[in-house]
Design a protein around this motif. Structure first.
Motif, short mmCIF file in Angstrom:
data_model
loop_
_atom_site.label_atom_id
_atom_site.label_comp_id
_atom_site.label_asym_id
_atom_site.label_seq_id
_atom_site.Cartn_x
_atom_site.Cartn_y
_atom_site.Cartn_z
N TRP A 276 0.84 -1.21 0.00
CA TRP A 276 0.00 0.00 0.00
C TRP A 276 0.87 1.25 0.00
O TRP A 276 0.63 2.19 -0.76
CB TRP A 276 -0.92 -0.01 1.21
N PHE A 277 1.90 1.26 0.86
CA PHE A 277 2.80 2.40 0.90
C PHE A 277 3.52 2.58 -0.44
O PHE A 277 3.72 3.70 -0.91
CB PHE A 277 3.83 2.23 2.01
N PHE A 278 3.92 1.46 -1.03
CA PHE A 278 4.59 1.53 -2.33
C PHE A 278 3.67 2.15 -3.38
O PHE A 278 4.06 3.06 -4.13
CB PHE A 278 5.03 0.13 -2.76
N ALA A 279 2.42 1.67 -3.45
CA ALA A 279 1.47 2.22 -4.42
C ALA A 279 1.19 3.69 -4.13
O ALA A 279 1.12 4.52 -5.05
CB ALA A 279 0.17 1.42 -4.38
N ALA A 280 1.04 4.04 -2.84
CA ALA A 280 0.73 5.42 -2.47
C ALA A 280 1.85 6.36 -2.89
O ALA A 280 1.60 7.44 -3.44
CB ALA A 280 0.49 5.52 -0.97
N LEU A 281 3.09 5.98 -2.62
CA LEU A 281 4.20 6.85 -2.96
C LEU A 281 4.42 6.92 -4.47
O LEU A 281 4.82 7.97 -5.00
CB LEU A 281 5.47 6.39 -2.25
N ALA A 282 4.15 5.82 -5.16
CA ALA A 282 4.24 5.87 -6.62
C ALA A 282 3.18 6.80 -7.19
O ALA A 282 3.44 7.61 -8.10
CB ALA A 282 4.10 4.46 -7.20
N LEU A 283 1.95 6.70 -6.66
CA LEU A 283 0.89 7.61 -7.08
C LEU A 283 1.24 9.06 -6.74
O LEU A 283 0.79 9.99 -7.40
CB LEU A 283 -0.43 7.22 -6.40
N ASP A 284 2.04 9.23 -5.69
CA ASP A 284 2.42 10.57 -5.24
C ASP A 284 3.38 11.27 -6.19
O ASP A 284 3.68 12.45 -6.00
CB ASP A 284 3.05 10.49 -3.85
N ALA A 285 3.89 10.55 -7.20
CA ALA A 285 4.84 11.18 -8.13
C ALA A 285 4.20 12.38 -8.82
O ALA A 285 4.82 13.45 -8.96
CB ALA A 285 5.32 10.17 -9.17
N VAL A 286 2.97 12.22 -9.28
CA VAL A 286 2.28 13.34 -9.92
C VAL A 286 1.99 14.43 -8.89
O VAL A 286 2.04 15.62 -9.20
CB VAL A 286 0.98 12.86 -10.59
N ALA A 287 1.72 14.03 -7.66
CA ALA A 287 1.48 15.02 -6.61
C ALA A 287 2.72 15.85 -6.32
O ALA A 287 2.62 17.04 -6.00
CB ALA A 287 1.00 14.32 -5.33
N ILE A 288 3.91 15.25 -6.44
CA ILE A 288 5.15 16.01 -6.25
C ILE A 288 5.27 17.08 -7.32
O ILE A 288 5.62 18.23 -7.04
CB ILE A 288 6.37 15.07 -6.31
N ALA A 289 4.96 16.71 -8.56
CA ALA A 289 4.96 17.71 -9.63
C ALA A 289 3.94 18.81 -9.33
O ALA A 289 4.19 20.00 -9.57
CB ALA A 289 4.64 17.04 -10.97
N ALA A 290 2.80 18.42 -8.79
CA ALA A 290 1.77 19.40 -8.45
C ALA A 290 2.26 20.36 -7.38
O ALA A 290 2.02 21.57 -7.46
CB ALA A 290 0.50 18.69 -7.97
N GLN A 291 2.95 19.85 -6.36
CA GLN A 291 3.48 20.73 -5.30
C GLN A 291 4.37 21.80 -5.90
O GLN A 291 4.26 22.99 -5.58
CB GLN A 291 4.29 19.91 -4.30
N SER A 292 5.29 21.38 -6.76
CA SER A 292 6.24 22.31 -7.35
C SER A 292 5.55 23.32 -8.28
O SER A 292 5.78 24.53 -8.18
CB SER A 292 7.30 21.53 -8.13
N LEU A 293 4.69 22.82 -9.17
CA LEU A 293 4.07 23.70 -10.16
C LEU A 293 2.99 24.59 -9.55
O LEU A 293 2.87 25.77 -9.90
CB LEU A 293 3.48 22.86 -11.29
N VAL A 294 2.20 24.04 -8.63
CA VAL A 294 1.18 24.87 -7.98
C VAL A 294 1.84 25.95 -7.13
O VAL A 294 1.44 27.12 -7.16
CB VAL A 294 0.24 23.99 -7.12
N GLY A 295 2.88 25.56 -6.36
CA GLY A 295 3.57 26.56 -5.55
C GLY A 295 4.18 27.66 -6.40
O GLY A 295 4.07 28.85 -6.07
N ALA A 296 4.84 27.27 -7.51
CA ALA A 296 5.46 28.27 -8.38
C ALA A 296 4.41 29.17 -9.03
O ALA A 296 4.59 30.38 -9.16
CB ALA A 296 6.31 27.58 -9.45
#
Length: 442
Positions: A276-296
């Protein structure tokens, strides 16, 4: 008169290509650590159910360090991204310097505390005395990697904030590949057993932390710790800290309850939870991009781009969650056998599997929108939502499961309620206008 180039707002692209450029390296970084944990679980699982239970208990305690790391990485990304979006890369890197000092101090404190409380923690979380003793021994060694783990988290945070994802990829991937090679060698030919697993874990985290430390030194930013800035980072991160605390209470409680149903149950729970943690963190890859782009975008006062990123990320999260569910469902008869040869553990894994598969599509949306709101600095809402989901969903369900002997199915029903409450709340927030606050600070 135009502003200096360094302070000109950074251009923000919300295109699918740009999101992919940031998300793919982040995917490798995010997947590397849980993938190593899966390798470690598979290697230790073939030693027998007691060592597997020991790693389950010790790994749950070590997730506290991961919790602090997530706090530092996500908080630093949002702050650095807003300053980078406003055109001040130097200020963005400076956030990373102070976050690194905070990471080092927190890591050393964790080492000291765990050395003192490893045995009582093992007894509290493990129902079997032999597993409790083994967990305490593993934990005392594994926690030595906490300073490196947290330094790597802080480094990932500021690098994501300035939209640099290539170097973190090589740092994390290289360290974890080294450790994945060391783990089976130390456990079996080296004859160290469970201790070899812990040593390999420490090796990966220390190497990764050292590489990120070297990277920030090479930026030639002022390295002196600034206590007021560090305190300010702690204050700004308090909502993430409380939110993370709610997660940790849930995971610790779930492991404790699963352990009360026997060694086979806690072993199966460990396998499913790490997947579950593996799937969650893999799904979080797009969320990491969102953090950077939304913040910028918000730092550059570009609300349209921020909303466009949020929309694209939501769609991508849903698609990715469905894809993971299909893969997990297709592998239901095979995947648990990769981690253990014990039939009792595999039988318990079959109880968990329908919950695991069914929740993944909802989790895809939740994790993606987590990234949007963290990038926007809307962590107060996330704090409240997570606490509500824990108190109204997860915790009542798993403790009822214990009281009425519902087994692992009851524990994972609690996880289902936890996920669905967050899904409903975060989608409602996304559709509102309250998260998109413009400027270099929220």
């Amino acid at each position: 008169m135009s502003p200096p180039a360094e302070h000109a707002p950074a251009p923000v692209s919300a295109s699918a290509r740009r999101i992919t450029q940031l998300a793919l390296p982040a995917l490798v970084v995010l997947a590397a650590e849980p993938l190593y944990v899966l390798v470690d679980t598979a290697v230790v699982g073939h030693l027998g159910p007691v060592p597997l239970a020991a790693v389950a208990v010790g790994g749950t305690v070590m997730s506290l360090a991961v919790w602090f790391g997530t706090l530092m990485a996500y908080g630093t990304t949002g702050r650095a991204a807003r300053r980078y979006g406003g055109g001040d890369r130097t200020a963005a890197v400076a956030e990373g310097v102070q976050a690194s000092w905070l990471a080092l101090a927190t890591g050393l404190l964790l080492v000291l505390v765990v050395q003192l409380v490893a045995e009582p923690l093992g007894r509290a979380l493990a129902g079997d005395p032999t597993a409790a003793e083994a967990a305490a021994g593993w934990l005392r060694i594994a926690v030595l990697g906490a300073p490196g783990l947290l330094l790597a988290a802080a480094g990932n945070g500021w690098m994501r904030g300035v939209q640099e994802t290539r170097r973190p990829l090589w740092f994390i991937l290289g360290a974890n590949v080294l450790s994945a090679i060391l783990c089976p060698l130390l456990v079996y030919p080296g004859g160290l057993g469970l201790t070899g697993s812990a040593i390999a874990n420490v090796t990966a985290q220390t190497v990764a932390g050292g590489l990120f430390l070297l990277a920030i030194i090479r930026e030639r930013a002022p390295l002196r710790p600034l206590p007021p800035v560090i305190v300010n980072q702690l204050v700004l991160g308090r909502d993430l800290l409380i939110r993370g605390g709610a997660f940790q209470v849930c995971w610790l409680s779930a492991t404790a309850v699963a352990a009360r149903f026997g060694v086979a149950s806690v072993g199966a729970h460990q396998i499913a939870l790490q997947l579950w943690f593996f799937a969650a963190l893999a799904l979080d890859a797009v969320a990491i991009a969102a953090q950077s782009l939304v913040g910028a975008a918000l730092g550059a006062s570009d609300e349209a781009s921020a909303r466009d990123v949020a929309r694209r990320v939501t769609i991508a999260g849903a698609v990715a969650g469905v894809a993971f569910a299909v893969l997990a469902g297709a592998g239901a008869g095979v995947i648990p056998s990769l981690f253990t040869g014990d039939q009792a553990v595999r039988d318990q894994a079959a109880v968990v599997w329908p919950w695991f598969v069914g929740l993944l599509p909802f989790a895809g949306v939740v994790y993606a929108l987590d990234g949007v709101l963290i990038g926007a600095g809307d962590v107060g809402f996330l704090r409240n939502l997570t606490i509500a989901a824990a108190l109204l969903g997860f915790l009542p369900a798993i403790w009822l499961a214990y009281a009425f002997s519902w087994g692992l199915g009851g524990v994972w029903a609690g996880l289902g309620l936890f996920t669905l409450v967050r899904f409903v709340g975060i989608v409602h927030r996304w559709r509102s206008a309250r998260w998109a606050v413009l400027g270099v600070t929220r």
